[in-house]
Write a protein that holds these residues in place. Structure first.
Motif, PDB file in Angstrom:
ATOM      1  N   VAL A 187      31.110 -19.683   1.238  1.00  0.00           N
ATOM      2  CA  VAL A 187      29.926 -20.442   0.858  1.00  0.00           C
ATOM      3  C   VAL A 187      29.107 -20.727   2.112  1.00  0.00           C
ATOM      4  CG1 VAL A 187      29.085 -22.680   0.046  1.00  0.00           C
ATOM      5  CG2 VAL A 187      30.922 -21.530  -1.191  1.00  0.00           C
ATOM      6  N   SER A 188      27.808 -20.490   2.012  1.00  0.00           N
ATOM      7  CA  SER A 188      26.890 -20.809   3.103  1.00  0.00           C
ATOM      8  C   SER A 188      25.832 -21.769   2.604  1.00  0.00           C
ATOM      9  CB  SER A 188      26.219 -19.548   3.641  1.00  0.00           C
ATOM     10  OG  SER A 188      27.159 -18.657   4.206  1.00  0.00           O
ATOM     11  N   TRP A 189      25.357 -22.618   3.498  1.00  0.00           N
ATOM     12  CA  TRP A 189      24.304 -23.576   3.178  1.00  0.00           C
ATOM     13  C   TRP A 189      23.068 -23.272   4.024  1.00  0.00           C
ATOM     14  CZ3 TRP A 189      24.416 -27.181  -0.647  1.00  0.00           C
ATOM     15  CH2 TRP A 189      25.659 -27.509  -1.194  1.00  0.00           C
ATOM     16  N   TYR A 190      21.896 -23.376   3.380  1.00  0.00           N
ATOM     17  CA  TYR A 190      20.629 -23.170   4.049  1.00  0.00           C
ATOM     18  C   TYR A 190      19.675 -24.311   3.694  1.00  0.00           C
ATOM     19  CZ  TYR A 190      22.006 -18.284   4.908  1.00  0.00           C
ATOM     20  OH  TYR A 190      22.650 -17.142   5.327  1.00  0.00           O
ATOM     21  N   GLN A 191      18.814 -24.658   4.638  1.00  0.00           N
ATOM     22  CA  GLN A 191      17.759 -25.643   4.405  1.00  0.00           C
ATOM     23  C   GLN A 191      16.412 -24.918   4.380  1.00  0.00           C
ATOM     24  OE1 GLN A 191      15.987 -27.984   7.650  1.00  0.00           O
ATOM     25  NE2 GLN A 191      16.693 -29.840   6.612  1.00  0.00           N
ATOM     26  N   GLN A 192      15.633 -25.156   3.331  1.00  0.00           N
ATOM     27  CA  GLN A 192      14.311 -24.538   3.241  1.00  0.00           C
ATOM     28  C   GLN A 192      13.246 -25.637   3.157  1.00  0.00           C
ATOM     29  OE1 GLN A 192      13.583 -21.975  -0.151  1.00  0.00           O
ATOM     30  NE2 GLN A 192      11.849 -21.000   0.831  1.00  0.00           N
ATOM     31  N   VAL A 193      12.596 -25.877   4.259  1.00  0.00           N
ATOM     32  CA  VAL A 193      11.489 -26.823   4.300  1.00  0.00           C
ATOM     33  C   VAL A 193      10.266 -26.157   3.678  1.00  0.00           C
ATOM     34  CG1 VAL A 193       9.971 -28.110   5.843  1.00  0.00           C
ATOM     35  CG2 VAL A 193      12.413 -27.958   6.342  1.00  0.00           C
ATOM     36  N   LEU A 194       9.449 -26.946   3.022  1.00  0.00           N
ATOM     37  CA  LEU A 194       8.278 -26.418   2.313  1.00  0.00           C
ATOM     38  C   LEU A 194       7.422 -25.545   3.228  1.00  0.00           C
ATOM     39  CD1 LEU A 194       7.005 -26.644  -0.497  1.00  0.00           C
ATOM     40  CD2 LEU A 194       5.541 -28.463   0.406  1.00  0.00           C
ATOM     41  N   GLY A 195       7.142 -24.346   2.773  1.00  0.00           N
ATOM     42  CA  GLY A 195       6.294 -23.441   3.530  1.00  0.00           C
ATOM     43  C   GLY A 195       7.013 -22.613   4.579  1.00  0.00           C
ATOM     44  N   GLN A 196       8.328 -22.750   4.658  1.00  0.00           N
ATOM     45  CA  GLN A 196       9.098 -21.998   5.647  1.00  0.00           C
ATOM     46  C   GLN A 196      10.216 -21.208   4.985  1.00  0.00           C
ATOM     47  OE1 GLN A 196      10.417 -24.382   8.949  1.00  0.00           O
ATOM     48  NE2 GLN A 196       8.521 -25.557   9.040  1.00  0.00           N
ATOM     49  N   GLY A 197      10.808 -20.313   5.753  1.00  0.00           N
ATOM     50  CA  GLY A 197      11.964 -19.589   5.268  1.00  0.00           C
ATOM     51  C   GLY A 197      13.221 -20.430   5.400  1.00  0.00           C
ATOM     52  N   PRO A 198      14.261 -20.093   4.670  1.00  0.00           N
ATOM     53  CA  PRO A 198      15.527 -20.836   4.768  1.00  0.00           C
ATOM     54  C   PRO A 198      16.120 -20.763   6.173  1.00  0.00           C
ATOM     55  CG  PRO A 198      15.483 -19.468   2.798  1.00  0.00           C
ATOM     56  CD  PRO A 198      14.310 -19.049   3.634  1.00  0.00           C
ATOM     57  N   ALA A 227      13.731 -31.315   1.806  1.00  0.00           N
ATOM     58  CA  ALA A 227      13.746 -29.858   1.753  1.00  0.00           C
ATOM     59  C   ALA A 227      14.473 -29.401   0.501  1.00  0.00           C
ATOM     60  CB  ALA A 227      14.459 -29.279   2.984  1.00  0.00           C
ATOM     61  N   LEU A 228      14.445 -28.094   0.289  1.00  0.00           N
ATOM     62  CA  LEU A 228      15.272 -27.460  -0.731  1.00  0.00           C
ATOM     63  C   LEU A 228      16.541 -26.977  -0.039  1.00  0.00           C
ATOM     64  CD1 LEU A 228      15.459 -26.373  -3.698  1.00  0.00           C
ATOM     65  CD2 LEU A 228      14.530 -24.222  -2.804  1.00  0.00           C
TER      66      LEU A 228
END
Lengths: 115, 116
Positions: free
Chosen positions: A32-43, A87-88
């Motif tokens: 399992v990997s976790w990523y943060q995606q701030v609005l308007g940016q890539g993960p 973020a997402l």
């Protein structure tokens, strides 16, 4: 088969609070990997866990932590929330730890809003 | 360190027209490149990937990409787009850990806006 599931779908917190996000991988997947995606940016990569051990960590402060359980599900914890943590948060699962043919499958994400 | 650059933040195109989404990479070692698509309010879905072999890679939904080592590019193309292709498209490269992890490094994304 069910895909990667994440809960909750949306979350609203205030600054300084703590949050826990959950992820269930595809059946049979051990990573399992976790990523943060701030609005308007890539993960942006946060963590990878394989067989309950941390295999990689991105450039995130110690306020971010994670763990993987014996059933391969995972939790991401963020302490002392800041406005910039809004973020997402995406979870991805894969069969193995890092083979190049090891496709990552992403969940729908958890939308975190920090007020 | 590896990185990818997506030069276009938004690409408007009319339905049934061809489209190309540009991606350039930077790496001093062998690269492994990916294109993901993100529909509104959804997670990421793998469109295609280049690991080795043929430089022309075919993916799902009629998309294809060409790996060009001399130009350090991995542009995504579709000969005829549909309204349903409207989404954010991300180019990504495997991170420097190589086989130790499958950390993906993403570009900033290109919004493909298909108009009727």
């Amino acid at each position: 088969d069910a895909g990667v599931t994440q809960s909750p779908t949306h979350l609203i917190k205030t600054r300084g609070q703590q949050v826990t996000l959950r992820c269930s991988p595809i059946s049979g997947h051990k990573s399992v990997s976790w990523y943060q995606q701030v609005l308007g940016q890539g993960p942006q990569f946060i963590f990878q866990y394989y067989e309950k051990e941390e295999r990689g960590r991105g450039n995130f402060p110690d306020r971010f932590s994670a763990r993987q359980f014996p059933n391969y599900s995972s939790e991401l914890n963020v302490n002392a929330l800041l406005l910039g943590d809004s973020a997402l948060y995406l979870c991805a699962s894969s069969l193995g730890a890092g083979g190049l043919t090891d496709t990552q499958y992403f969940g729908p994400g958890t939308r975190l809003t920090v007020l | 360190a590896q990185s990818v650059t997506q030069l276009d933040s938004q690409v408007p195109v009319f339905e049934e027209a061809p489209v190309e989404l540009r991606c350039n990479y930077s790496s001093s070692v062998s690269v492994y490149l990916f294109w993901y698509v993100q529909y509104p309010n959804q997670g990421l879905q793998l469109l295609l990937k280049y690991l080795s072999g043929s430089t022309l890679v075919k993916g799902i939904n009629g998309f294809e990409a060409e790996f060009n080592k001399s130009q350090t590019s991995f542009h995504l193309r579709k000969p005829s787009v549909h309204i349903s292709d409207t989404a954010e498209y991300f180019c990504a490269v495997i991170g420097p850990y190589g086989g130790a992890t499958n950390k993906l490094i993403f570009g900033t994304g290109t919004l493909l806006a298909v108009q009727p």
